[in-house]
Write an enzyme that holds these catalytic residues in place. Structure first.
Site, short mmCIF file in Angstrom:
data_model
loop_
_atom_site.label_atom_id
_atom_site.label_comp_id
_atom_site.label_asym_id
_atom_site.label_seq_id
_atom_site.Cartn_x
_atom_site.Cartn_y
_atom_site.Cartn_z
N HIS A 3 46.38 45.55 49.69
CA HIS A 3 47.40 45.94 48.45
C HIS A 3 48.89 46.13 48.92
O HIS A 3 49.94 45.83 48.14
CB HIS A 3 46.89 47.38 47.77
CG HIS A 3 45.43 47.20 47.09
ND1 HIS A 3 44.39 47.63 47.36
CD2 HIS A 3 45.32 46.09 46.18
CE1 HIS A 3 43.51 47.38 46.46
NE2 HIS A 3 43.85 46.27 46.00
N GLU A 10 43.55 41.62 32.98
CA GLU A 10 42.08 41.73 33.59
C GLU A 10 41.20 41.26 32.80
O GLU A 10 40.91 41.44 31.64
CB GLU A 10 41.98 43.11 34.10
CG GLU A 10 40.37 43.67 34.62
CD GLU A 10 39.96 42.88 35.61
OE1 GLU A 10 40.53 42.86 36.62
OE2 GLU A 10 38.87 42.20 35.31
N ASP A 13 40.56 47.20 40.13
CA ASP A 13 40.35 48.18 40.68
C ASP A 13 41.53 49.32 40.88
O ASP A 13 41.40 50.53 41.06
CB ASP A 13 39.82 48.17 42.15
CG ASP A 13 40.84 47.13 42.94
OD1 ASP A 13 40.79 45.88 43.05
OD2 ASP A 13 41.90 47.52 43.42
N GLN A 41 30.44 39.96 35.15
CA GLN A 41 30.07 39.89 36.55
C GLN A 41 29.19 40.93 37.09
O GLN A 41 28.73 41.96 36.06
CB GLN A 41 31.62 40.23 37.19
CG GLN A 41 32.72 39.26 36.86
CD GLN A 41 33.97 39.61 37.35
OE1 GLN A 41 34.43 39.15 38.24
NE2 GLN A 41 34.50 40.68 36.90
N ASP A 74 45.80 39.17 41.68
CA ASP A 74 44.80 39.93 42.53
C ASP A 74 43.36 39.56 42.14
O ASP A 74 42.80 40.37 41.48
CB ASP A 74 45.19 41.35 42.54
CG ASP A 74 44.26 42.33 43.28
OD1 ASP A 74 44.18 43.48 42.96
OD2 ASP A 74 43.43 41.81 44.02
N PRO A 110 34.40 33.98 36.95
CA PRO A 110 35.36 34.05 36.30
C PRO A 110 36.80 33.55 36.93
O PRO A 110 38.01 33.23 36.50
CB PRO A 110 35.40 35.41 35.89
CG PRO A 110 34.35 36.02 36.40
CD PRO A 110 33.60 34.86 37.16
N THR A 128 39.52 37.39 42.17
CA THR A 128 38.24 37.27 43.04
C THR A 128 38.35 35.90 43.63
O THR A 128 39.49 35.32 43.46
CB THR A 128 37.09 37.29 42.19
OG1 THR A 128 37.51 36.47 40.78
CG2 THR A 128 36.81 38.68 41.52
N ASP A 137 41.40 36.39 29.84
CA ASP A 137 41.50 35.35 31.14
C ASP A 137 42.89 35.35 31.56
O ASP A 137 43.72 34.82 30.68
CB ASP A 137 40.84 34.22 30.76
CG ASP A 137 40.42 33.24 32.15
OD1 ASP A 137 39.40 32.62 32.03
OD2 ASP A 137 41.42 33.19 32.96
N GLY A 138 43.29 35.57 32.76
CA GLY A 138 44.54 35.32 33.34
C GLY A 138 45.26 33.71 32.81
O GLY A 138 46.62 33.87 32.56
N1 SAM Z 1 40.91 42.39 46.55
C1 SAM Z 1 39.96 41.47 45.88
C2 SAM Z 1 40.16 40.13 46.57
O1 SAM Z 1 40.90 39.88 47.37
O2 SAM Z 1 39.12 39.50 46.45
C3 SAM Z 1 40.45 41.32 44.44
C4 SAM Z 1 39.98 42.40 43.77
S1 SAM Z 1 40.05 42.71 41.99
C5 SAM Z 1 38.56 43.86 41.84
C6 SAM Z 1 39.64 41.02 41.49
C7 SAM Z 1 39.68 41.15 39.94
O3 SAM Z 1 39.90 39.95 39.21
C8 SAM Z 1 38.47 41.81 39.22
O4 SAM Z 1 38.73 42.90 38.49
C9 SAM Z 1 37.90 40.59 38.44
O5 SAM Z 1 37.49 41.19 37.07
C10 SAM Z 1 39.40 40.04 37.88
N2 SAM Z 1 39.21 38.47 37.49
C11 SAM Z 1 38.26 37.58 37.90
N3 SAM Z 1 38.73 36.54 37.33
C12 SAM Z 1 39.59 36.75 36.54
C13 SAM Z 1 40.46 36.03 35.45
N4 SAM Z 1 40.20 34.55 35.18
N5 SAM Z 1 41.46 36.61 34.66
C14 SAM Z 1 41.66 37.64 34.98
N6 SAM Z 1 41.09 38.87 36.04
C15 SAM Z 1 40.08 38.19 36.65
#
Ligand code: SAM
Length: 290
Positions: free
Chosen positions: A69, A113, A93, A38, A163, A170, A165, A145-146
């Site tokens: 949160h 994550e 984060d 990213q 939580d 991703p 993106t 990957d989740g």
């Molecule tokens: N609060 C934010 C929002 O509402 O958009 C989300 C914040 S948090 C930083 C989002 C996290 O999801 C990031 O750390 C990103 O790397 C992670 N992420 C994105 N796609 C993912 C996936 N497929 N599996 C696990 N984590 C993922």
């Protein structure tokens, strides 16, 4: 090293929407790098403090992160009432981990994550988000990957918090039927799944799609909501899914007792907000039943 911006008029423009958006002055650029997955940027802004964005979309700011949160952590954990094992998908984060960690009855917190770089740089540049929670002995980190985790894990959890993106890059895999089916499989009896599901006025299709897909695997699917200023455009909707509708309709006195027992002193969340957050605008209700 942080690089003071020569001309504070430098701005960062969000690219989530094609025809309109929000911008922030970048008063100090703290970090910018394309991780393997990213495009990560963290900068200081006079109005919102430190801002973190991924792939052109605001993820979190120091000033308003508590709303998101607190609501994504305490609504499912208080509704569940006796959660021991919690799974956080995404959350790099550390803000979600910080709020989940406040529940002393929780015995194990697993975070899956996809991008280790987000955690590394948020620990350094957004330390108040995690506030030491990454060092909690109950915490386990999985870099994956989740969707891989929930479709392959043999573990069971009481609350799963996605939580993530937005469904681009991703993050897209966390809005798929495979992911939702995997979450349903990884929940114990009485378990609750919640997920960030966008600002419904601007991203209504995402809410409708999530609701339709979740309904294949959960008996009770709905949303709850809160307005988070930098997720602009109105209320943010949080997907809610469980097998028992009663989990969404707790007696206010029981809620109050649980919040008091948990010793939760929050800046946004309270028992009245908890119950009230499940009230949804009619346009969304109409879209969900169309
Ligand atoms: N609060 C934010 C929002 O509402 O958009 C989300 C914040 S948090 C930083 C989002 C996290 O999801 C990031 O750390 C990103 O790397 C992670 N992420 C994105 N796609 C993912 C996936 N497929 N599996 C696990 N984590 C993922």
């Amino acid at each position: 090293m942080p690089q003071p911006i020569e001309s504070p008029t430098d701005t960062w423009n969000e690219t989530l929407h094609a025809h309109f958006g929000q911008h922030f002055t970048m008063d100090t650029l703290l970090y910018r790098q394309k991780t393997d997955l990213q495009d990560l940027i963290i900068f200081e802004n006079a109005a919102f403090g430190r801002v973190m964005a991924l792939d052109g979309v605001v993820q979190t700011t120091e000033r308003d992160e508590f709303i998101y949160h607190e609501m994504m952590a305490h609504v499912p954990l208080i509704a569940h009432g006796q959660a021991k094992k919690v799974l956080i998908i995404g959350g790099g984060d550390g803000g979600m981990l910080r709020e989940v960690s406040r529940h002393t009855g929780v015995e194990q917190i697993t975070m899956v994550e996809i991008d280790a770089g987000v955690i590394t740089f948020c620990r350094q540049y957004l330390p108040r988000h995690s506030a030491g929670a990454f060092d909690d002995p109950r915490f386990t980190l999985v870099i994956d990957d989740g969707v891989n985790f929930v479709t392959g894990s043999q573990e069971k959890f009481d609350v799963i918090i996605s939580d993530c993106t937005d469904p681009i890059g991703p993050g897209a895999s966390l809005f798929t039927s495979d992911f939702y089916q995997g979450c349903a499989r990884c929940l114990n009896e009485g378990g609750i799944f919640v997920a960030q599901n966008g600002v419904c006025f601007l991203q209504q299709d995402e809410a409708v799609n999530s609701h339709r897909k979740l309904s294949h695997y959960f008996g009770d699917v709905s949303f709850y909501q809160a307005a988070v200023p930098t997720y602009y455009g109105g209320i943010m909707t949080f997907a809610w899914a469980s097998q028992h509708a009663a989990l969404r309709h707790l007696d206010p006195e029981i809620l109050r007792q649980r919040v008091a027992a948990a010793g939760l002193e929050c800046r946004y969340y309270n028992p009245a907000i908890h119950n009230g957050s499940f009230a949804l605008p009619q346009y969304l209700l109409n879209a969900l039943t169309a």
